[in-house]
Scaffold this active site. Structure first.
Site, PDB file in Angstrom:
ATOM      1  N   ASP A 679     -49.856 -29.026  20.034  1.00  0.00           N
ATOM      2  CA  ASP A 679     -48.672 -29.672  20.594  1.00  0.00           C
ATOM      3  C   ASP A 679     -49.002 -31.095  21.052  1.00  0.00           C
ATOM      4  O   ASP A 679     -48.260 -32.045  20.794  1.00  0.00           O
ATOM      5  CB  ASP A 679     -48.209 -28.798  21.771  1.00  0.00           C
ATOM      6  CG  ASP A 679     -46.985 -29.346  22.430  1.00  0.00           C
ATOM      7  OD1 ASP A 679     -45.935 -29.385  21.763  1.00  0.00           O
ATOM      8  OD2 ASP A 679     -47.077 -29.785  23.606  1.00  0.00           O
ATOM      9  N   LYS A 683     -47.713 -35.018  19.689  1.00  0.00           N
ATOM     10  CA  LYS A 683     -47.204 -36.119  20.525  1.00  0.00           C
ATOM     11  C   LYS A 683     -47.998 -37.398  20.278  1.00  0.00           C
ATOM     12  O   LYS A 683     -47.430 -38.490  20.163  1.00  0.00           O
ATOM     13  CB  LYS A 683     -47.272 -35.725  21.992  1.00  0.00           C
ATOM     14  CG  LYS A 683     -46.313 -34.588  22.326  1.00  0.00           C
ATOM     15  CD  LYS A 683     -46.550 -34.070  23.727  1.00  0.00           C
ATOM     16  CE  LYS A 683     -45.653 -32.875  24.012  1.00  0.00           C
ATOM     17  NZ  LYS A 683     -46.062 -32.148  25.214  1.00  0.00           N
TER      18      LYS A 683
END
Ligand code: ADP
Ligand code: ASP
Ligand code: MG
Length: 816
Positions: A679, A683
């Site tokens: 995750d 980003k």
């Protein structure tokens, strides 16, 4: 004295006629009684026209004739005292019998000439004026019924006859003087030629009848009583936010009505203009409303334009030819030909190269016009000096009108921006030489959207409506609806933005409403009235609803909606999303989204892809567009890992801290999904791309936090056991950091185009030393911020802050 004209809806039913009689009672108290002009009952002229066409086609008109009779008889019986009904019903019946004979004649001959058609249409006004005069007579003894065909004289251009003003005015004033003290109730719309045959003044022509009477009698005002509050900024049936205008000049009213504002018939303005008689548009159903005054001068107005009107079905004819079009005399020949053949040209544009002329006509005239041109210019066509005329159908004209336009720069920019952003393709443009109007030809299917979008763009004192189609009703979706509900009023008052949820879908159900779904009980609405969800259909329906200022909001974490983003952009729909998958897949896809959105002039906002609602993406974008260059970014962007390392200190064991994070709901169901850094990687990848690096996921080097045994575990339970077994590894890390007076931080870094994510020890001088909870932080070192980086820090996870970020993106779409 005044002339009062009442339109179809004002005489359309017993209830309306009752309201009208109250107005007449009031107005007839004046010393100089007004003249009353009446239209046919609403829908009756159309009914008569369709009966005539049916008869000409050899079809039965009986049911419609019965309907016509019933409508009049019902009203008459309702409003005339039972003892006086018979004479009226008998006279009406005579009209209906005459009409039937006429229609029978048309049926037998299978021929409907314009002359016969006018005669048939004339029964609408004759019946209504006769009937209303008898009803009024019960309260106002001075009433007399006047058939205008004896007073208004015209040429023989049936369907739209030209008035012989001088003669008509003489006849009208003569009649008026002979009947001083009477209250004249006059048929609108109809007149007669020299031979005494009935003619009509064009559809909507009762307004014109009123103006002719007003001019002949030097009236103090001509009042047009209708079913809306005066002339409005747009047709209120299409633009819900249209509002009433207090005043207009004759020119403005002329332009608006010429381009379709049906509320007043354009020729009405001419006699009033010549005699300087004000026209007041009033509402029969709200008589206390002051109305719109049309006169020589309008009051100082702050409005950039007065209104937007439209003609919803037109055809366009294109003429091209380098050897012909644009040469002296060509347009003269062309337009005199069309005028001679009574083809009304709505609008003309000529390209600056002068090799094309485009003009708009009624669809019914298009083929005739083409044939006429081919005949007239046969030689030129043969010599290839002119190409064959091309007809384009299903188009519409939209016109913005106002005298203020002349002195306000940027008017056309505003118009074209609103059209472009909503994907409305402009086929041709014409600016009246008066500069009181700019008209554009667009596709008829886009008309409602265009009218609303242009209305929003010009009347900025009103709220701009955003139509949002929202996908996902999980934590973020439902929180967004809650926030929208709470802040709706504030948004309207402070930001002049109104967000309507025009569609909602989750994985099970979907529902739509062009008027906006209720924000307080959308869930019930979706459950009760929703249909089975289908993402492709959801997107297609959104596109086909063709609403202005449309936004697709993806509040899911699923890869499926991503496949529709490009389609949205191509349909000029902005996309707002918290879904990271779109921007973190291949670079080619990321680029494609950005480029397609840009190409179509719409927005693609995804602030919540990184750090939830924190302004990280926006800050980076602002730096980039202002010409700054990012040298380095350092960031902690995983709320989960942040929480774990903020609590992994003192006696705590790593196993217990991870467990606690999971119990508090900070982790994915399998905590390794967070600890593997996937995750976080997404980003960093999005930020790197936004900073201008064409990077792929595989370019990011991820330093694993977990030892291999933890990664290899089969189940979550096994994973926790493995964590326990590796406790020594984690405590060594922690102890080492504590000995050096440092803390452990999982940091993403972009440095000179190289991206890494690694576990680091930072000391108290580092901006990442002081962190709490699930905070995110990012430090930008740029050409401008090179001594000390610019830092954005705060809560970077959670439904409230993420929904707030989506909300802010949505409002930013509204601001563009
Ligand atoms: P009447 O039968 O009274 O003559 P019309 O139907 O001819 O009435 O005209 C009134 C209608 O014009 C309104 O009901 C409205 O829908 C339509 N209209 C179109 N454009 C405008 C506008 N700019 N302002 C007000 N009404 C408009
Ligand atoms: N009844 C006629 C029409 O419908 C005239 C009017 O209403 O003004 O066109
Ligand atoms: Mg009308």
């Amino acid at each position: 004295m005044k002339v009062l004209k009442f339109g179809g809806t004002s005489v359309g039913s017993a209830t309306s006629i009752k309201t009208l009689i109250e107005i007449l009672k009031q107005e007839s108290k004046a010393e100089n009684k007004p003249v009353i002009v009446l239209s046919a009952m609403s829908g009756v002229t159309n009914l008569l026209a369709s009966m005539a066409e049916k008869a000409a086609a050899g079809e039965s008109f009986t049911p419609q004739l019965a309907e016509l009779q019933t409508r009049h008889f019902d009203a008459a019986k309702d409003l005339v005292d039972i003892h006086n009904q018979n004479p009226l019903l008998t006279r009406l019946k005579i009209y209906f019998n005459e009409l039937e004979d006429l229609l029978q004649g048309v049926l037998t001959l299978r021929e409907l000439t314009p002359k016969t058609r006018d005669l048939i249409l004339s029964y609408g006004e004759r019946c209504s004026a006769l009937m209303v005069s008898r009803i009024a007579l019960q309260y106002i003894p001075e009433v007399i019924f006047v058939d205008s065909t004896t007073l208004i004289k015209t040429d023989s251009a049936f369907g739209q006859a030209k008035v012989n003003t001088e003669l008509s005015e003489l006849l009208i004033s003569g009649f008026y003087n002979e009947n001083k003290g009477k209250l004249l109730i006059v048929t609108g719309f109809i007149a007669s030629n020299d031979a005494g045959q009935i003619t009509t003044l064009g559809r909507g022509g009762s307004d014109y009848t009123a103006a002719i009477f007003g001019s002949a009698l030097n009236a103090s005002a001509i009042e047009i009583w209708t079913d809306v509050n005066g002339m409005m900024t747009a047709d209120p049936r299409i633009v819900k936010k249209a509002f009433s205008l207090t005043d207009l000049t004759y020119t403005e009213a002329m332009e608006l009505s010429y381009f379709g504002a049906k509320v007043i018939y354009p020729p009405t303005m001419i006699p009033a203009f010549l005699k300087k008689i004000p026209i007041v548009i009033k509402n029969t159903f709200e008589p206390e409303f002051e109305g719109t005054v049309i006169s020589h001068t309008s009051k100082e107005s702050h409005l950039p334009i007065k209104g937007i009107s439209s003609v919803n079905e037109i055809s366009v004819i294109n003429l091209t030819g380098s050897g012909m079009v644009g040469k002296a005399g060509f347009s003269g020949r062309l337009f005199s030909l069309l005028s001679r053949e009574q083809i009304n040209v709505i609008l003309i544009t000529q390209s600056s190269s002068e090799h094309t002329i485009t003009f708009a006509v009624q669809p019914a005239d298009a083929h005739k016009a083409k044939a006429l041109i081919e005949q007239e210019f046969e030689l030129e066509l043969l010599a290839n000096k002119l190409e064959a005329p091309v007809i384009e159908d299903s188009l519409a004209v939209l016109a913005v009108v106002g005298e203020n336009m002349k002195q306000t720069p940027g008017m056309s920019g505003k118009l074209f921006h609103a059209l472009g952003r909503n994907g409305v393709n402009v086929r041709a443009i014409a600016q009246g030489s008066s500069e009181y109007n700019i008209s554009v030809i667009i596709s008829a299917v886009d008309l409602a959207k265009a009218l609303n979008a242009v209305h929003d763009a010009f009347f900025t004192q009103l709220n701009k409506t955003l139509n949002a189609f929202c996908l996902g009703t999980g934590n973020i979706g439902r929180t967004l609806f809650k926030q929208l509900h709470q802040h709706n009023q504030f948004l309207r008052e402070k930001n002049k933005i109104q967000v309507k949820i025009a569609g909602i879908s989750n994985s099970r159900k979907m529902t739509f409403s062009a008027d906006g779904l209720p924000l307080d009980n959308w869930a019930e609405e979706l459950e009760k009235n929703g249909e089975q969800a289908n993402l492709e259909e959801f997107v297609d329906r959104m596109i086909n609803m063709n609403l202005p200022n449309c936004v697709f909001v993806d509040n899911t974490a699923s890869p499926l909606p991503i496949t529709f983003y490009e389609k949205c952009f191509k349909a000029n729909i902005s996309v707002v999303t918290c879904n990271k998958i779109g921007n973190s897949s291949s670079y080619a896809q990321y680029r494609n989204f950005k480029d397609t959105a840009l190409q179509h002039g719409v927005d693609f906002f995804y602030e919540t892809n990184v750090g939830a609602g924190l302004p990280i993406i926006r800050t980076l974008r602002d730096l980039m567009v202002s010409g700054d260059r990012v040298q380095r970014m350092e960031a902690i962007l995983s709320g989960t890992i942040s929480f774990i390392f903020n609590n992994f200190k003192g006696d705590a064991s790593f196993h217990d801290v991870v467990k606690m994070a999971q119990e508090k709901g900070y982790t994915e169901p399998d905590p390794r999904d967070d600890l593997r850094g996937t995750d976080f990687m997404r980003k960093v990848l999005i930020l790197a791309r936004d900073a201008g690096y064409a990077m792929e996921a595989s370019d990011i080097v991820i330093d694993n936090i977990l030892p291999q045994s933890c990664l290899d575990a089969q189940t979550v339970e096994d994973f926790y056991t493995a964590l326990k077994n590796e406790e020594a590894y984690f405590s060594e890390l922690k102890n080492k950091a504590e000995e050096e007076k440092k803390v452990l931080r999982y940091v993403g870094k972009l440095d000179n185009g190289k991206a890494t994510i690694s576990l680091q020890m930072v000391d108290e001088n580092h901006p990442f030393y002081m962190m709490s909870g699930a905070d995110n932080i990012i430090a930008f070192t740029t050409d401008r911020y090179y001594e000390r980086p610019m830092v954005v820090k705060g809560p970077g996870a959670g439904a409230e802050v993420t929904a707030a970020g989506v909300f802010a993106d949505l409002i930013n779409v509204g601001a563009n």
